[in-house]
Enzyme design. Sequence first.
Site, PDB file in Angstrom:
ATOM      1  N   ARG A  62       0.670  -1.309   0.033  1.00  0.00           N
ATOM      2  CA  ARG A  62       0.286  -0.042  -0.047  1.00  0.00           C
ATOM      3  C   ARG A  62       0.645   1.494   0.217  1.00  0.00           C
ATOM      4  O   ARG A  62       0.276   2.106  -1.040  1.00  0.00           O
ATOM      5  CB  ARG A  62      -0.814   0.258   0.899  1.00  0.00           C
ATOM      6  CG  ARG A  62      -2.201  -1.195   1.217  1.00  0.00           C
ATOM      7  CD  ARG A  62      -3.368  -0.881   2.240  1.00  0.00           C
ATOM      8  NE  ARG A  62      -2.483  -1.404   3.261  1.00  0.00           N
ATOM      9  CZ  ARG A  62      -3.255  -2.828   4.037  1.00  0.00           C
ATOM     10  NH1 ARG A  62      -3.248  -3.548   2.847  1.00  0.00           N
ATOM     11  NH2 ARG A  62      -2.389  -2.946   5.042  1.00  0.00           N
ATOM     12  N   PHE A  92      -9.915  -7.214  -7.289  1.00  0.00           N
ATOM     13  CA  PHE A  92     -10.083  -7.641  -5.905  1.00  0.00           C
ATOM     14  C   PHE A  92      -9.761  -6.835  -4.911  1.00  0.00           C
ATOM     15  O   PHE A  92      -8.624  -6.982  -4.166  1.00  0.00           O
ATOM     16  CB  PHE A  92      -9.450  -9.157  -6.055  1.00  0.00           C
ATOM     17  CG  PHE A  92      -9.032 -10.090  -7.193  1.00  0.00           C
ATOM     18  CD1 PHE A  92      -9.481 -10.862  -7.627  1.00  0.00           C
ATOM     19  CD2 PHE A  92      -8.305  -9.971  -8.507  1.00  0.00           C
ATOM     20  CE1 PHE A  92      -9.763 -11.897  -8.028  1.00  0.00           C
ATOM     21  CE2 PHE A  92      -8.223 -10.826  -9.329  1.00  0.00           C
ATOM     22  CZ  PHE A  92      -9.406 -11.641  -9.566  1.00  0.00           C
ATOM     23  N   SER A 152     -16.286  -8.735  -5.673  1.00  0.00           N
ATOM     24  CA  SER A 152     -17.251  -9.619  -5.820  1.00  0.00           C
ATOM     25  C   SER A 152     -18.090  -9.920  -4.242  1.00  0.00           C
ATOM     26  O   SER A 152     -19.535  -9.831  -4.951  1.00  0.00           O
ATOM     27  CB  SER A 152     -16.777 -10.888  -6.549  1.00  0.00           C
ATOM     28  OG  SER A 152     -15.834 -11.602  -5.113  1.00  0.00           O
ATOM     29  N   ALA A 179     -13.381 -10.113 -11.028  1.00  0.00           N
ATOM     30  CA  ALA A 179     -12.512  -9.970 -11.910  1.00  0.00           C
ATOM     31  C   ALA A 179     -11.929 -10.239 -12.991  1.00  0.00           C
ATOM     32  O   ALA A 179     -11.479  -9.560 -13.879  1.00  0.00           O
ATOM     33  CB  ALA A 179     -11.300  -9.631 -11.028  1.00  0.00           C
ATOM     34  N   ASP A 203      -4.539  -7.852  -6.812  1.00  0.00           N
ATOM     35  CA  ASP A 203      -4.105  -9.236  -5.900  1.00  0.00           C
ATOM     36  C   ASP A 203      -5.574  -9.966  -5.475  1.00  0.00           C
ATOM     37  O   ASP A 203      -6.519 -10.360  -5.234  1.00  0.00           O
ATOM     38  CB  ASP A 203      -4.057  -8.152  -4.744  1.00  0.00           C
ATOM     39  CG  ASP A 203      -4.235  -8.391  -3.040  1.00  0.00           C
ATOM     40  OD1 ASP A 203      -3.466 -10.048  -3.054  1.00  0.00           O
ATOM     41  OD2 ASP A 203      -4.367  -7.595  -2.748  1.00  0.00           O
ATOM     42  N   CYS A 253      -1.353 -14.663  -3.684  1.00  0.00           N
ATOM     43  CA  CYS A 253      -0.846 -15.681  -2.118  1.00  0.00           C
ATOM     44  C   CYS A 253      -1.180 -16.738  -1.012  1.00  0.00           C
ATOM     45  O   CYS A 253      -1.753 -17.238  -0.025  1.00  0.00           O
ATOM     46  CB  CYS A 253      -2.106 -14.302  -1.240  1.00  0.00           C
ATOM     47  SG  CYS A 253      -3.827 -15.015  -2.085  1.00  0.00           S
TER      48      CYS A 253
HETATM   49  N1  SAH Z   1      -6.266  -6.653  -2.127  1.00  0.00           N
HETATM   50  C1  SAH Z   1      -7.491  -6.869  -1.407  1.00  0.00           C
HETATM   51  C2  SAH Z   1      -7.551  -8.102  -0.683  1.00  0.00           C
HETATM   52  C3  SAH Z   1      -7.532  -8.925  -1.969  1.00  0.00           C
HETATM   53  S1  SAH Z   1      -8.189 -10.605  -1.105  1.00  0.00           S
HETATM   54  C4  SAH Z   1      -7.002  -5.969  -0.084  1.00  0.00           C
HETATM   55  O1  SAH Z   1      -5.396  -5.299  -0.370  1.00  0.00           O
HETATM   56  O2  SAH Z   1      -7.251  -5.525   1.244  1.00  0.00           O
HETATM   57  C5  SAH Z   1      -8.961 -10.979  -2.393  1.00  0.00           C
HETATM   58  C6  SAH Z   1     -10.255 -10.418  -2.735  1.00  0.00           C
HETATM   59  O3  SAH Z   1     -11.038 -10.464  -4.022  1.00  0.00           O
HETATM   60  C7  SAH Z   1     -11.889 -10.641  -1.707  1.00  0.00           C
HETATM   61  O4  SAH Z   1     -12.568  -9.554  -1.421  1.00  0.00           O
HETATM   62  C8  SAH Z   1     -12.607 -11.732  -2.800  1.00  0.00           C
HETATM   63  O5  SAH Z   1     -14.354 -11.535  -2.074  1.00  0.00           O
HETATM   64  C9  SAH Z   1     -12.790 -10.898  -4.038  1.00  0.00           C
HETATM   65  N2  SAH Z   1     -12.821 -12.148  -4.936  1.00  0.00           N
HETATM   66  C10 SAH Z   1     -12.620 -13.382  -4.964  1.00  0.00           C
HETATM   67  N3  SAH Z   1     -12.841 -14.116  -6.163  1.00  0.00           N
HETATM   68  C11 SAH Z   1     -13.184 -12.897  -7.184  1.00  0.00           C
HETATM   69  C12 SAH Z   1     -13.421 -13.074  -8.227  1.00  0.00           C
HETATM   70  N4  SAH Z   1     -14.093 -13.807  -8.845  1.00  0.00           N
HETATM   71  N5  SAH Z   1     -13.417 -10.792  -8.828  1.00  0.00           N
HETATM   72  C13 SAH Z   1     -13.822  -9.867  -7.844  1.00  0.00           C
HETATM   73  N6  SAH Z   1     -13.636 -10.794  -6.952  1.00  0.00           N
HETATM   74  C14 SAH Z   1     -13.304 -10.904  -5.877  1.00  0.00           C
END
Ligand code: SAH
Length: 389
Positions: A210, A226, A249, A277, A294, A334
């Site tokens: 960040r 994400f 999502s 995404a 992410d 991750c």
């Molecule tokens: N970048 C964020 C953490 C991401 S964790 C941060 O730093 O706070 C991954 C995220 O992707 C989660 O919030 C989850 O709800 C979302 N997610 C999971 N599958 C997804 C998809 N197919 N499309 C969009 N978001 C998704």
Amino acid sequence: MLDVILKPERDRSVRRRHPWVLSGAVERVEGASEPGAWARVVAAGGETLGFGHWSPVSQIRVRMLRLGETAPGDDWIAERIAAAVARRAGDPLLGDTDAVRLVNAEGDGLPGLVVDRYADLLVVRISTAGMHVRSKLVADALRRETGAAVAIERPDAAAARREGIAVQQGVLWGEPPAAPVEIRERERRYRVDVSAGQKTGFYLDQRDSRDLVQQLARGRRVLDLFSYTGGFAVAAAHGGAASIALVESSAEALAAAEQHLAPWHDTLPLRFARDDAFRFVRQDDHGYDLLVVDPPPLARRASDVAQASRAYKDVLLHALRRAAPGAYLLAFSCSHHVGPELFRKIAFGASLDAGRPLQVLRALGAPADHPVALDHPEGHYLSGLLLRA
Ligand code: SAH
């Protein structure tokens, strides 16, 4: 205390300080004990190698807490908790924030215990029988060492199943707040839903990245794929981004992101897309100069790696097609099973298919409050790259 006697030749891992004794390494067990009891781990020749917590149901039968011949008592755990908390206090690598991981399981010599601090509240995650039976002692030590006003326990359902323990969401002490907890990270502010949010409520492990996004964002059109509650998007806004699009999502997470970005609603073009995404990047036709990718862990098991690699490559490839010349791309895995080396190969595959050469500027990962013991490579899960198109 019970004795766990290892098979001949199966003492190597413990001698190399690996903290897990797997079921296949155990020749026999002498004495009866409850799950979570102290176990003395003994080599086939009779030598005492060390002591750990007994987990009769798990594939990981013993989690080592102390090597050598001296048996620890429960005060050993309290001491380790005190040491973990003390290491964070004033750690120059963490910088100015009131939200830190205080205990990172094996990384702090405390298998089965993760503790995150959000301002005056602790979130405790217990994932082994050994820590489960000692939750009172763990809570007492944490309260003494941190002086936090409130602590809640968040269950780790998958771990509880593996260990055969019944963990519940509950209050360890204090009065849990009805509203999300406000945290401060540099000049960034977030509201953390500690009881219903993902993990313990916030991705503390992305703090360093960040900072990087904030540093790079000036004048750039940002895509936060994400996004969860917009951790990166808020950093980009503080850094002077020209516009920000978030894709997520989960409706709850995106609503929290909208709140986090409320101070910029009138001054910055913001787009909140509740969408898949993977689908979004294929269809979107905007250009971006700073892209954060992410995704959630796509490979939870080793057997998922091939499929996960295709998914990572797919999303990176389409993100790259949206990247303007000179754009920065922060891409993360991750999943422990998709580590730094494989992740570089995946990024290379995406770069080839997109016809876009990329420069690697930095390797990214979890910050200093998420230490990984060199003895325990499984503790490493966050791999990232800062790339330039
Ligand atoms: N970048 C964020 C953490 C991401 S964790 C941060 O730093 O706070 C991954 C995220 O992707 C989660 O919030 C989850 O709800 C979302 N997610 C999971 N599958 C997804 C998809 N197919 N499309 C969009 N978001 C998704």
